[in-house]
Design a protein around this motif. Sequence first.
Motif, PDB file in Angstrom:
ATOM      1  N   THR A  15       0.768  -1.238  -0.102  1.00 59.02           N
ATOM      2  CA  THR A  15       0.492   0.054  -0.028  1.00 59.02           C
ATOM      3  C   THR A  15       1.132   1.159  -0.448  1.00 59.02           C
ATOM      4  O   THR A  15       0.364   1.979   0.099  1.00 59.02           O
ATOM      5  CB  THR A  15      -1.129   0.189   1.404  1.00 59.02           C
ATOM      6  N   VAL A  16       2.033   1.485   0.055  1.00 54.87           N
ATOM      7  CA  VAL A  16       2.950   2.339  -0.297  1.00 54.87           C
ATOM      8  C   VAL A  16       3.322   2.817  -0.971  1.00 54.87           C
ATOM      9  O   VAL A  16       3.509   2.157  -2.578  1.00 54.87           O
ATOM     10  CB  VAL A  16       4.093   1.948  -0.025  1.00 54.87           C
ATOM     11  N   SER A  17       4.232   4.185  -1.319  1.00 57.38           N
ATOM     12  CA  SER A  17       4.000   4.358  -2.590  1.00 57.38           C
ATOM     13  C   SER A  17       5.322   4.876  -3.022  1.00 57.38           C
ATOM     14  O   SER A  17       6.471   4.475  -4.284  1.00 57.38           O
ATOM     15  CB  SER A  17       3.626   5.763  -3.484  1.00 57.38           C
ATOM     16  N   GLY A  18       6.345   4.121  -1.813  1.00 55.29           N
ATOM     17  CA  GLY A  18       7.576   4.567  -2.280  1.00 55.29           C
ATOM     18  C   GLY A  18       8.560   2.872  -2.636  1.00 55.29           C
ATOM     19  O   GLY A  18       7.549   2.045  -2.854  1.00 55.29           O
ATOM     20  N   ASN A  19       9.147   3.615  -3.180  1.00 59.57           N
ATOM     21  CA  ASN A  19      10.215   2.567  -3.831  1.00 59.57           C
ATOM     22  C   ASN A  19      10.922   1.324  -2.930  1.00 59.57           C
ATOM     23  O   ASN A  19      11.485   1.684  -1.797  1.00 59.57           O
ATOM     24  CB  ASN A  19      11.414   3.038  -4.780  1.00 59.57           C
ATOM     25  N   LEU A  20      10.547   0.009  -3.278  1.00 64.92           N
ATOM     26  CA  LEU A  20      10.873  -1.574  -2.562  1.00 64.92           C
ATOM     27  C   LEU A  20      11.885  -2.238  -2.802  1.00 64.92           C
ATOM     28  O   LEU A  20      12.022  -2.271  -4.082  1.00 64.92           O
ATOM     29  CB  LEU A  20       9.526  -1.693  -1.892  1.00 64.92           C
ATOM     30  N   ASP A  21      12.920  -2.700  -1.915  1.00 64.56           N
ATOM     31  CA  ASP A  21      13.606  -4.289  -2.708  1.00 64.56           C
ATOM     32  C   ASP A  21      12.287  -5.182  -3.228  1.00 64.56           C
ATOM     33  O   ASP A  21      12.078  -6.201  -1.890  1.00 64.56           O
ATOM     34  CB  ASP A  21      13.929  -4.280  -1.646  1.00 64.56           C
ATOM     35  N   ARG A  22      12.328  -5.314  -3.819  1.00 64.08           N
ATOM     36  CA  ARG A  22      10.838  -6.052  -4.345  1.00 64.08           C
ATOM     37  C   ARG A  22      11.648  -7.939  -4.244  1.00 64.08           C
ATOM     38  O   ARG A  22      10.692  -8.167  -4.115  1.00 64.08           O
ATOM     39  CB  ARG A  22      10.664  -5.787  -5.207  1.00 64.08           C
ATOM     40  N   GLY A  23      12.470  -8.010  -4.369  1.00 64.75           N
ATOM     41  CA  GLY A  23      13.298  -9.527  -4.397  1.00 64.75           C
ATOM     42  C   GLY A  23      12.701  -9.187  -3.152  1.00 64.75           C
ATOM     43  O   GLY A  23      12.404 -10.936  -2.563  1.00 64.75           O
ATOM     44  N   ALA A  24      13.486  -8.444  -2.337  1.00 67.96           N
ATOM     45  CA  ALA A  24      13.006  -9.157  -0.693  1.00 67.96           C
ATOM     46  C   ALA A  24      11.252  -9.300  -0.286  1.00 67.96           C
ATOM     47  O   ALA A  24      11.303 -10.149   1.104  1.00 67.96           O
ATOM     48  CB  ALA A  24      13.742  -8.074   0.365  1.00 67.96           C
ATOM     49  N   TYR A  25      10.599  -8.982  -0.705  1.00 71.25           N
ATOM     50  CA  TYR A  25       9.374  -8.821  -0.929  1.00 71.25           C
ATOM     51  C   TYR A  25       8.879  -9.743  -0.460  1.00 71.25           C
ATOM     52  O   TYR A  25       7.968 -11.330  -0.508  1.00 71.25           O
ATOM     53  CB  TYR A  25       8.780  -7.681  -0.507  1.00 71.25           C
ATOM     54  N   MET A  26       9.371 -10.873  -2.507  1.00 72.92           N
ATOM     55  CA  MET A  26       8.652 -10.998  -3.224  1.00 72.92           C
ATOM     56  C   MET A  26       9.264 -12.878  -2.444  1.00 72.92           C
ATOM     57  O   MET A  26       8.143 -13.873  -2.013  1.00 72.92           O
ATOM     58  CB  MET A  26       9.668 -11.131  -4.450  1.00 72.92           C
ATOM     59  N   ASN A  27      10.442 -12.699  -2.357  1.00 67.27           N
ATOM     60  CA  ASN A  27      11.076 -14.088  -1.289  1.00 67.27           C
ATOM     61  C   ASN A  27      10.303 -14.257   0.454  1.00 67.27           C
ATOM     62  O   ASN A  27      10.210 -15.155   1.006  1.00 67.27           O
ATOM     63  CB  ASN A  27      12.327 -13.622  -0.224  1.00 67.27           C
ATOM     64  N   LEU A  28       9.005 -13.177   0.852  1.00 60.65           N
ATOM     65  CA  LEU A  28       8.130 -13.489   1.654  1.00 60.65           C
ATOM     66  C   LEU A  28       7.079 -13.811   1.255  1.00 60.65           C
ATOM     67  O   LEU A  28       6.418 -14.733   2.585  1.00 60.65           O
ATOM     68  CB  LEU A  28       7.822 -11.920   2.421  1.00 60.65           C
ATOM     69  N   LEU A  29       7.224 -14.134   0.376  1.00 64.55           N
ATOM     70  CA  LEU A  29       6.068 -15.020  -0.598  1.00 64.55           C
ATOM     71  C   LEU A  29       6.266 -16.487  -0.520  1.00 64.55           C
ATOM     72  O   LEU A  29       7.096 -17.211  -0.528  1.00 64.55           O
ATOM     73  CB  LEU A  29       4.979 -14.884  -1.514  1.00 64.55           C
ATOM     74  N   ALA A  30       4.854 -17.575   0.224  1.00 58.57           N
ATOM     75  CA  ALA A  30       4.777 -18.936   0.430  1.00 58.57           C
ATOM     76  C   ALA A  30       4.671 -20.029  -1.999  1.00 58.57           C
ATOM     77  O   ALA A  30       4.356 -18.841  -2.643  1.00 58.57           O
ATOM     78  CB  ALA A  30       3.271 -19.365   0.847  1.00 58.57           C
ATOM     79  N   LEU A  31       4.266 -20.371  -1.908  1.00 59.18           N
ATOM     80  CA  LEU A  31       3.987 -21.145  -3.485  1.00 59.18           C
ATOM     81  C   LEU A  31       3.152 -20.561  -3.877  1.00 59.18           C
ATOM     82  O   LEU A  31       1.958 -21.038  -2.519  1.00 59.18           O
ATOM     83  CB  LEU A  31       3.829 -22.961  -2.730  1.00 59.18           C
ATOM     84  N   ASP A  32       2.469 -20.067  -4.703  1.00 61.02           N
ATOM     85  CA  ASP A  32       1.220 -19.418  -4.999  1.00 61.02           C
ATOM     86  C   ASP A  32       1.569 -18.141  -5.387  1.00 61.02           C
ATOM     87  O   ASP A  32       0.097 -17.420  -5.616  1.00 61.02           O
ATOM     88  CB  ASP A  32       1.160 -20.696  -5.776  1.00 61.02           C
ATOM     89  N   GLY A  33       2.328 -17.175  -4.058  1.00 59.74           N
ATOM     90  CA  GLY A  33       1.579 -16.655  -3.920  1.00 59.74           C
ATOM     91  C   GLY A  33       2.090 -14.924  -4.436  1.00 59.74           C
ATOM     92  O   GLY A  33       2.405 -15.641  -5.299  1.00 59.74           O
ATOM     93  N   ALA A  34       0.880 -14.015  -3.918  1.00 58.52           N
ATOM     94  CA  ALA A  34       0.479 -12.963  -5.046  1.00 58.52           C
ATOM     95  C   ALA A  34       1.215 -12.108  -3.876  1.00 58.52           C
ATOM     96  O   ALA A  34       0.908 -11.650  -3.151  1.00 58.52           O
ATOM     97  CB  ALA A  34      -0.221 -12.998  -5.367  1.00 58.52           C
ATOM     98  N   PHE A  35       2.577 -10.822  -5.090  1.00 60.02           N
ATOM     99  CA  PHE A  35       2.846  -9.503  -4.282  1.00 60.02           C
ATOM    100  C   PHE A  35       1.510  -8.535  -4.904  1.00 60.02           C
ATOM    101  O   PHE A  35       1.730  -8.939  -6.387  1.00 60.02           O
ATOM    102  CB  PHE A  35       4.011  -9.675  -4.672  1.00 60.02           C
ATOM    103  N   VAL A  36       0.509  -8.213  -5.094  1.00 57.00           N
ATOM    104  CA  VAL A  36      -0.083  -7.201  -5.461  1.00 57.00           C
ATOM    105  C   VAL A  36       0.618  -5.545  -5.021  1.00 57.00           C
ATOM    106  O   VAL A  36      -0.142  -5.414  -3.646  1.00 57.00           O
ATOM    107  CB  VAL A  36      -1.487  -7.520  -5.154  1.00 57.00           C
ATOM    108  N   THR A  37       0.772  -4.464  -5.858  1.00 62.30           N
ATOM    109  CA  THR A  37       0.517  -3.399  -5.362  1.00 62.30           C
ATOM    110  C   THR A  37      -0.209  -2.466  -5.936  1.00 62.30           C
ATOM    111  O   THR A  37      -0.672  -2.551  -6.763  1.00 62.30           O
ATOM    112  CB  THR A  37       2.053  -3.230  -6.866  1.00 62.30           C
ATOM    113  N   LEU A  38      -0.501  -1.365  -4.319  1.00 62.32           N
ATOM    114  CA  LEU A  38      -1.883  -0.254  -4.449  1.00 62.32           C
ATOM    115  C   LEU A  38      -1.322   0.444  -4.918  1.00 62.32           C
ATOM    116  O   LEU A  38      -2.184   1.703  -5.969  1.00 62.32           O
ATOM    117  CB  LEU A  38      -2.212  -1.095  -3.911  1.00 62.32           C
TER     118      LEU A  38
END
Length: 259
Positions: free
Chosen positions: A155-178
Amino acid sequence: MVNSCRDCTNCLKGEEQYCLKGNTLTYGAQDKDGTLTQGGYSTHVVVTEDFVVRIPEGLGLDEAAPLLCAGVTTYSPLRHWGAGPGKKVAVIGLGGLGHLGVKLAHAMGAEVTVLSQSLKKMDDGLRLGADHYYATSDPDTFEKLAGTFDVILNTVSGNLDRGAYMNLLALDGAFVTLGASSEPEISFPTFAVAANRRVFTYSLIAGLRETQELLDFCAEQGIGAEIEVIPAEKINEAYERVLASDVRYRFVIDISTLA
């Protein structure tokens, strides 16, 4: 957004926000008659009955107002990606969008975690329905939570380390940017996505069908936005407070004070 047709495939599915023929934005855009749309600063609006939603009894107009924007923006992806009992949902940021994401995911029965830069809003997050609250400034957070979540709402507009956050997902998990990013282009964390068949996606607001569904759900669950009502003359002051992160969590303008 206001949809611009009644016959494209997406509109017929009740997904007007994805209208194939284009949308007229509700604020700062040219309307069909050539005038400028005023959004929440409008004193009145004329629409056909197909584009009207009903505010259920028991849901105050003031706390319902942000549900029509921030509420449906978080509700739509939570529903689409199956948030509910047995699912683990993380919400990045506890602000105008994030606080409603927490409330809604909790009401849907999911296990909810807030990922925030610091722990200063932790008490609020737990009060709003979060089961866990972690500071992303702590590197141990990403190691401890690796492979945990079914859905992450950014829900934030700032830049993120997307790789680090994607690694928090389980199998078939979804990272949704708003939230919109200030970057003209983004770097895509290919391996972090492919490693566990994860999804990296975005979501727009919602159509009329889902908006009414949200309002009914919030009335049933006793959910409203956390708001501060202000008169029109304090809009500039409110804007400065938004920039200073001094609002918990949405301003609502009393339109009767708009001259």
